[in-house]
Motif scaffolding. Structure first.
Motif, mmCIF file in Angstrom:
data_model
loop_
_atom_site.group_PDB
_atom_site.id
_atom_site.type_symbol
_atom_site.label_atom_id
_atom_site.label_comp_id
_atom_site.label_asym_id
_atom_site.label_seq_id
_atom_site.Cartn_x
_atom_site.Cartn_y
_atom_site.Cartn_z
ATOM 1 N N GLN A 197 0.808 -1.216 0.000
ATOM 2 C CA GLN A 197 0.000 0.000 0.000
ATOM 3 C C GLN A 197 0.845 1.272 0.000
ATOM 4 O OE1 GLN A 197 -0.464 -2.650 1.835
ATOM 5 N NE2 GLN A 197 -2.572 -3.354 1.513
ATOM 6 N N SER A 198 2.067 1.191 0.527
ATOM 7 C CA SER A 198 2.927 2.378 0.584
ATOM 8 C C SER A 198 3.764 2.568 -0.680
ATOM 9 C CB SER A 198 3.861 2.286 1.797
ATOM 10 O OG SER A 198 4.699 1.135 1.697
ATOM 11 N N ASP A 199 3.668 1.646 -1.626
ATOM 12 C CA ASP A 199 4.420 1.774 -2.874
ATOM 13 C C ASP A 199 3.959 3.037 -3.602
ATOM 14 O OD1 ASP A 199 5.121 1.461 -5.734
ATOM 15 O OD2 ASP A 199 5.768 -0.543 -5.136
ATOM 16 N N PRO A 200 4.888 3.913 -4.028
ATOM 17 C CA PRO A 200 4.483 5.163 -4.683
ATOM 18 C C PRO A 200 3.685 4.962 -5.963
ATOM 19 C CG PRO A 200 6.862 4.791 -4.876
ATOM 20 C CD PRO A 200 6.350 3.819 -3.870
ATOM 21 N N ARG A 201 3.813 3.793 -6.578
ATOM 22 C CA ARG A 201 3.047 3.545 -7.796
ATOM 23 C C ARG A 201 1.551 3.427 -7.518
ATOM 24 N NH1 ARG A 201 6.704 -1.381 -9.857
ATOM 25 N NH2 ARG A 201 6.626 -1.714 -7.602
ATOM 26 N N ILE A 202 1.205 3.042 -6.287
ATOM 27 C CA ILE A 202 -0.209 2.944 -5.939
ATOM 28 C C ILE A 202 -0.845 4.331 -5.936
ATOM 29 C CG2 ILE A 202 -1.859 2.127 -4.233
ATOM 30 C CD1 ILE A 202 -0.180 -0.053 -5.634
ATOM 31 N N ALA A 203 -0.125 5.296 -5.356
ATOM 32 C CA ALA A 203 -0.635 6.667 -5.345
ATOM 33 C C ALA A 203 -0.746 7.220 -6.762
ATOM 34 C CB ALA A 203 0.279 7.551 -4.497
ATOM 35 N N ARG A 204 0.231 6.880 -7.596
ATOM 36 C CA ARG A 204 0.180 7.347 -8.980
ATOM 37 C C ARG A 204 -1.006 6.735 -9.716
ATOM 38 N NH1 ARG A 204 4.245 5.751 -13.831
ATOM 39 N NH2 ARG A 204 3.365 7.096 -15.439
ATOM 40 N N ALA A 205 -1.251 5.449 -9.472
ATOM 41 C CA ALA A 205 -2.393 4.790 -10.109
ATOM 42 C C ALA A 205 -3.697 5.452 -9.687
ATOM 43 C CB ALA A 205 -2.402 3.308 -9.755
ATOM 44 N N ALA A 206 -3.799 5.764 -8.400
ATOM 45 C CA ALA A 206 -5.011 6.416 -7.907
ATOM 46 C C ALA A 206 -5.189 7.785 -8.550
ATOM 47 C CB ALA A 206 -4.951 6.539 -6.390
ATOM 48 N N ALA A 207 -4.078 8.517 -8.706
ATOM 49 C CA ALA A 207 -4.152 9.842 -9.324
ATOM 50 C C ALA A 207 -4.596 9.753 -10.777
ATOM 51 C CB ALA A 207 -2.799 10.540 -9.221
ATOM 52 N N LEU A 208 -4.230 8.645 -11.435
ATOM 53 C CA LEU A 208 -4.623 8.441 -12.832
ATOM 54 C C LEU A 208 -6.000 7.801 -12.953
ATOM 55 C CD1 LEU A 208 -1.213 7.127 -14.249
ATOM 56 C CD2 LEU A 208 -2.230 9.387 -14.609
ATOM 57 N N ARG A 209 -6.643 7.575 -11.800
ATOM 58 C CA ARG A 209 -7.968 6.964 -11.744
ATOM 59 C C ARG A 209 -7.975 5.546 -12.305
ATOM 60 N NH1 ARG A 209 -12.160 11.969 -13.178
ATOM 61 N NH2 ARG A 209 -11.426 13.366 -11.509
ATOM 62 N N VAL A 210 -6.864 4.844 -12.064
ATOM 63 C CA VAL A 210 -6.784 3.426 -12.410
ATOM 64 C C VAL A 210 -7.316 2.626 -11.230
ATOM 65 C CG1 VAL A 210 -5.236 1.513 -12.964
ATOM 66 C CG2 VAL A 210 -4.819 3.782 -13.935
ATOM 67 N N GLU A 211 -8.172 1.678 -11.491
ATOM 68 C CA GLU A 211 -8.773 0.890 -10.418
ATOM 69 C C GLU A 211 -7.712 0.069 -9.691
ATOM 70 O OE1 GLU A 211 -12.378 -2.354 -9.705
ATOM 71 O OE2 GLU A 211 -11.501 -2.097 -11.705
ATOM 72 N N CYS A 212 -7.701 0.140 -8.368
ATOM 73 C CA CYS A 212 -6.793 -0.653 -7.537
ATOM 74 C C CYS A 212 -7.621 -1.671 -6.759
ATOM 75 C CB CYS A 212 -6.010 0.242 -6.575
ATOM 76 S SG CYS A 212 -4.885 1.399 -7.394
ATOM 77 N N VAL A 213 -7.244 -2.950 -6.874
ATOM 78 C CA VAL A 213 -7.995 -4.016 -6.216
ATOM 79 C C VAL A 213 -7.041 -4.891 -5.422
ATOM 80 C CG1 VAL A 213 -9.756 -4.036 -8.025
ATOM 81 C CG2 VAL A 213 -7.797 -5.585 -8.183
ATOM 82 N N THR A 214 -7.578 -5.617 -4.476
ATOM 83 C CA THR A 214 -6.769 -6.575 -3.735
ATOM 84 C C THR A 214 -6.600 -7.842 -4.561
ATOM 85 O OG1 THR A 214 -8.652 -7.639 -2.669
ATOM 86 C CG2 THR A 214 -7.716 -5.688 -1.571
#
Length: 247
Positions: free
Chosen positions: A37-54
């Motif tokens: 969850q702390s990986d910076p790519r996760i924040a970037r994905a969220a900023a790009l409105r890419v769906e993040c799932v478990t």
């Protein structure tokens, strides 16, 4: 149950989903593994409105989605083979290799070897690499302009008949190994067309060179095989094993 990254990527390949190593415009879902969850790519994905799932959510989703047929943009596992359409005249094809690893003092070199029936180059010009980016008649050519992406183009129709296969490999130009480099994605397609097959190779550890894929003759046609075999020696050692005269 949680699985490690390598196994999860293999499950993605087997499911037929389109796996991406880098966060590009073609990515529509990011699988977030426990502890990431702390990986910076996760924040970037969220900023790009890419769906993040478990992982559990992703596994549930693919269980309800049938995989595409092989050779229609699906994924090939390591060692998988596929017939190229067109029979004896398949036309121009490309293999694109990409990776996420970048270092200012080391590079990844993509290379190609045109081999005869004895698995040897006929002449040193059958070795395509950054300092010799094409064969004399441009039947095989390398575009190495990208820092984390390179493409080999092959004119399979006009390759000499005594060329039985073209092996494409990656090599670390430095002291690192492919364990540090991480996964390499390969995308095989007819020239300027959508993907035919994809593969992600990420099982390497101490290897400094990695075979990516092979285009080879079978009967009157051509096939492609995903490789994944690695070696601890460097690019010069691989070239010498195929008969290239290393000065």
């Amino acid at each position: 149950e949680h699985v490690d990254g390598g196994l999860l990527r293999q499950l993605v390949i087997e499911s037929g989903a389109r796996l991406r190593i880098n966060l590009t415009s073609t990515v529509d879902t990011v699988v977030v593994m426990p502890g990431a969850q702390s990986d910076p790519r996760i924040a970037r994905a969220a900023a790009l409105r890419v769906e993040c799932v478990t992982e559990a959510q992703w596994r549930d989703a693919i269980s309800r989605t049938p995989p595409p047929a092989r050779g229609t943009g699906g994924n090939l596992p390591r060692g998988g083979t596929v017939d190229l359409p067109g029979g004896a005249t398949p036309g121009r094809w490309t293999l694109n290799a990409s990776w996420a690893w970048e270092r200012p003092d080391e590079d990844i070199d993509i290379v190609a070897f045109l081999l005869d029936e004895h698995e040897r180059v006929r002449v040193d010009a059958d070795f395509v690499f950054w300092n010799q980016p094409a064969t004399p008649l441009d039947t095989v050519a390398l575009d190495a302009s990208g820092p984390a992406e390179q493409t080999v183009t092959l004119e399979l129709d006009v390759l000499p008949r005594d060329i039985h296969r073209v092996v494409i490999a990656a090599a670390v130009d430095g002291d690192s190994t492919f364990e540090a480099v991480g996964p390499i994605e390969i995308d095989v397609a007819p020239f300027e067309k959508t993907s035919f097959v994809r593969s992600v190779l990420d099982a390497a550890t101490v290897e400094r060179v990695l075979l990516l894929g092979t285009f080879y003759r079978r009967g009157q046609g051509w096939k492609f095989r995903t490789e994944g075999q690695g070696y601890e020696f460097d690019l010069a050692g691989l070239a010498a094993s195929y008969g290239v005269d290393i000065a």
